[in-house]
Write an enzyme that holds these catalytic residues in place. Structure first.
Site, short mmCIF file in Angstrom:
data_model
loop_
_atom_site.label_atom_id
_atom_site.label_comp_id
_atom_site.label_asym_id
_atom_site.label_seq_id
_atom_site.Cartn_x
_atom_site.Cartn_y
_atom_site.Cartn_z
N LYS A 134 -28.67 4.17 -23.90
CA LYS A 134 -28.66 4.60 -25.30
C LYS A 134 -30.03 5.18 -25.72
O LYS A 134 -30.09 6.21 -26.38
CB LYS A 134 -28.26 3.43 -26.20
CG LYS A 134 -26.79 3.04 -26.00
CD LYS A 134 -26.48 1.69 -26.61
CE LYS A 134 -25.02 1.33 -26.45
NZ LYS A 134 -24.73 -0.07 -26.82
N ARG B 129 -1.92 2.09 -17.62
CA ARG B 129 -0.98 0.97 -17.83
C ARG B 129 -0.85 0.71 -19.32
O ARG B 129 -1.69 1.16 -20.11
CB ARG B 129 -1.45 -0.29 -17.10
CG ARG B 129 -2.79 -0.82 -17.52
CD ARG B 129 -3.29 -1.89 -16.56
NE ARG B 129 -3.78 -1.31 -15.32
CZ ARG B 129 -4.99 -0.77 -15.14
NH1 ARG B 129 -5.85 -0.72 -16.15
NH2 ARG B 129 -5.37 -0.25 -13.99
N GLU C 101 -21.07 10.41 -31.02
CA GLU C 101 -21.66 9.53 -32.04
C GLU C 101 -21.57 8.06 -31.65
O GLU C 101 -22.54 7.30 -31.78
CB GLU C 101 -20.94 9.73 -33.38
CG GLU C 101 -21.49 8.91 -34.53
CD GLU C 101 -22.92 9.30 -34.87
OE1 GLU C 101 -23.15 10.47 -35.20
OE2 GLU C 101 -23.82 8.44 -34.79
N GLY D 286 -14.92 -8.65 -27.81
CA GLY D 286 -14.84 -7.23 -27.42
C GLY D 286 -16.16 -6.49 -27.62
O GLY D 286 -16.17 -5.27 -27.71
N ASP E 294 -27.37 -0.87 -20.47
CA ASP E 294 -26.64 -0.23 -21.58
C ASP E 294 -27.64 0.26 -22.65
O ASP E 294 -27.54 1.39 -23.13
CB ASP E 294 -25.65 -1.24 -22.17
CG ASP E 294 -24.86 -0.69 -23.33
OD1 ASP E 294 -23.88 0.04 -23.09
OD2 ASP E 294 -25.24 -0.96 -24.49
N VAL F 120 -23.92 5.54 -29.10
CA VAL F 120 -25.12 4.78 -29.46
C VAL F 120 -24.88 4.09 -30.81
O VAL F 120 -24.52 4.75 -31.79
CB VAL F 120 -26.37 5.70 -29.56
CG1 VAL F 120 -27.61 4.89 -29.95
CG2 VAL F 120 -26.60 6.42 -28.24
N GLY G 276 -17.93 -3.28 -30.89
CA GLY G 276 -16.66 -3.78 -31.41
C GLY G 276 -15.72 -2.62 -31.70
O GLY G 276 -16.15 -1.49 -31.92
N LYS H 114 -21.58 6.01 -23.17
CA LYS H 114 -23.03 6.28 -23.05
C LYS H 114 -23.47 6.47 -21.61
O LYS H 114 -24.42 7.20 -21.33
CB LYS H 114 -23.86 5.19 -23.72
CG LYS H 114 -23.54 3.78 -23.29
CD LYS H 114 -22.54 3.18 -24.22
CE LYS H 114 -22.06 1.83 -23.71
NZ LYS H 114 -21.16 1.18 -24.63
#
Ligand code: HSE
Length: 417
Positions: free
Chosen positions: A196, A41, A121, A178, A192, A124, A293, A97
């Site tokens: 990592k 979308r 890259e 974000g 998360d 993490v 971010g 990740k």
């Protein structure tokens, strides 16, 4: 020189952040061409200009591109997309990740087989350089420990809670900025950060992707008073992910810790990530920077695209040797010092009961403090223990919780970093 032809899959916060950096790059990326975007979308926040849009993201694989940038997130569809791209002879760059943690071994082997590159890259620490640094620049070193704050959202939440903000309001702010995942429970429940550290452990110790025997715990139970009690002992609360090698194997864990305020990691606030590496040649050193971010992630993605455009022949990163997997250690056998928080009935003999249970489990008490009564008329008791094996601490906690005078309990492990 032929242009590097790029296809982007995904059109969310990270993908549009990358697109904006590439189109506004003042000619730095003149040798690159964004050929197409796979987007289910439109994104009202970003105008894709005349770039070809495919509503079926898998059509990007068939397009005339050199590299597919996978930014759709999630695991199984992303794995399918990356697999098809690698099998079609396309390089892949991804910030994902979860897919590298779950399927990294298979996907890396597929990249090697197809003589193309899979680079990650920004999976993490977003743009803070760590993956290629670890796999290339540290290759002469034996690494004994990789430990740090690897989730920007949780560090943002904890460091703001330390200043008095509420958990819920800061989590909402992290989502608005974000930083958080589309499903923020992956940030706050420690998954998360576990993904990592699993990826870093694969690079540092050749452990498998996915890695098993992993202790994962989030920050959902951290409360403002934990910072106050920690501060009494010159400590703070962070969420830490650790991969540590000893002569028996590798320990992998992702959970909240109390750290001395003198630790370099303790001073890193907001969305910053920080990793301490312990190495034989370079000694101990810290890498720190923005860990989430759109701009930070775009920086990491672009570093991979640069590595690809420069190294048509040479290898932009060294992959782990998965044939040399170490033993993974059982979390229950590890030894920690603990912060133990108990809410108890305000009755005579409760401190004696706690001391008795700790003595039965041979848990040494370093400090014990009784605090002022809470609104519900229970009393907080804060204990700092001597080192004890995790399994013994868990049994002692169970014994405490079985007594009706103990109303609430929590532990936070203490880390000497
Ligand atoms: N949600 C992630 C974080 C984004 O907060 O660290 C970067 O991986």
């Amino acid at each position: 020189m032929a242009k590097l032809k790029i296809g982007i899959c995904g059109w969310g916060n990270v993908a549009t952040g990358l697109y904006e950096q590439l189109v506004n790059g003042d000619g730095i990326y003149a040798d690159w061409e964004i050929c197409c975007i796979g987007a289910r979308r439109d994104n009202p926040k970003c105008n894709s200009g005349s770039t070809k849009i495919f509503r079926d993201i898998f059509e990007v694989v068939e397009a005339d591109i050199d590299v597919l940038v996978e930014l759709i997130g999630g695991v199984e569809t992303a794995k399918d997309l990356i697999t098809r791209a690698l099998n079609s002879g396309k390089h892949v760059v991804t910030a994902n990740k979860a897919v590298i943690f779950e399927h990294g071994e298979e996907l890396i082997n597929l990249a090697i087989k197809n003589n193309v590159k899979l680079l990650f890259e920004s999976a993490v620490c977003a743009g803070t350089p760590v993956i290629k640094m670890l796999s290339n620049d540290l290759s002469a070193n034996k690494i004994s420990q990789v430990a740090g704050m690897l989730n920007g959202t949780t560090n943002f939440i904890l460091s703001n809670m330390e200043e008095g903000a509420s958990y819920e309001s800061v989590l909402q702010e992290a989502q608005e900025k974000g930083y958080a995942e589309p499903d923020p429970s992956l940030d706050v429940n420690g998954t998360d950060a576990a993904h990592k550290i699993g990826i870093l452990a694969a690079l540092a110790f050749n452990s498998g992707l996915p890695a098993s025997d992993f202790h994962i715990e989030g920050i959902e139970n951290i409360q403002s008073q934990d910072f106050i009690y920690a501060n009494d002992f010159h400590m703070t609360v962070k969420h830490l992910a650790v991969a540590k090698l000893n002569n028996k194997g590798v320990e992998l864990r992702s959970h909240p810790v109390m750290l001395s305020k003198d630790s370099s990691l303790a001073g890193l606030k907001g969305v910053r990530n920080g990793i301490q590496f312990d190495t034989n040649l370079l000694g101990e050193f810290l890498v720190a920077g923005s860990g989430a971010g759109r701009e930070s992630t775009a920086s990491g993605l672009i570093s991979d695209l640069f590595a690809l455009s420069k190294s048509k022949k040479s290898s932009p990163m060294q992959y782990p040797d998965f044939s040399k997997k170490p033993n993974l250690l059982n979390f229950d056998d590890l030894i920690f010092k603990y912060y133990v928080y108990l809410e108890v009935k305000d009755e005579p003999g409760v401190l004696a009961l706690i001391s008795k249970i700790f003595a039965e489990h041979a848990i040494g008490v370093d400090k014990i403090i009784q605090k002022d009564q809470l609104d519900n008329s229970s009393v907080p008791v804060v204990i700092f223990t001597d080192p004890i094996i995790e399994s013994e601490m868990q049994i002692a906690l169970q014994d405490l919780e079985n007594h009706p005078v103990i109303l609430n309990s929590k532990i936070i492990r203490i880390e000497d970093l």
